[in-house]
Design a protein around this motif. Sequence first.
Motif: not given
Length: 158
Positions: A97-116, A70-79
């Motif tokens: 090949y070094k592992p690089v982890y893609i994770t979802a950030p902790v969205y603010s309540l406002q960001e989460y509600c906007i996405r929803l 949906d275009g929302a930002k994701l983190l890569v190794n927490l950045s």
Amino acid sequence: MTEQEALAPLKSLNSNDPTYITFMNNCREKAEGWWLDFSGIPVSYGAIKPGQALQMNTYLTHPWVFRASDGAKLLVNLSEVYFPTPAEYEEHGNPLYKPVYITAPVYSLQEYCIRLIQKTVRKEDVYKLEIPEYLRQEISRPPDILRDIKALSAQRAM
């Protein structure tokens, strides 16, 4: 902080030093990888399904960003931006090949509600919501990776 991390704007600098990584999607949704080319323009390398990985040969000064479907930002190794690290090799000279982890950030309540709301309310019905106008505008504003990259570059320049 590496030379690349200290520079703005956000873009690839050269292709001198190869490095080898495995992007691992630890999100519950697809993660699309974007390499930032020599002009800072994002180039898609496709989506990685949840729980899947993508091995990549890249270069030390090539930054990467990831976005959800949906275009929302994701983190890569927490950045928000991933800068590759120097290559390492096995005893016999094969690249590691070094592992690089893609994770979802902790969205603010406002960001989460906007996405929803963006996912559940039709665009033509957003104006019917009894919410402040600035939120209505934010909900109506589509994700824009170029705008995000400009903002990240501006942050780095400070």
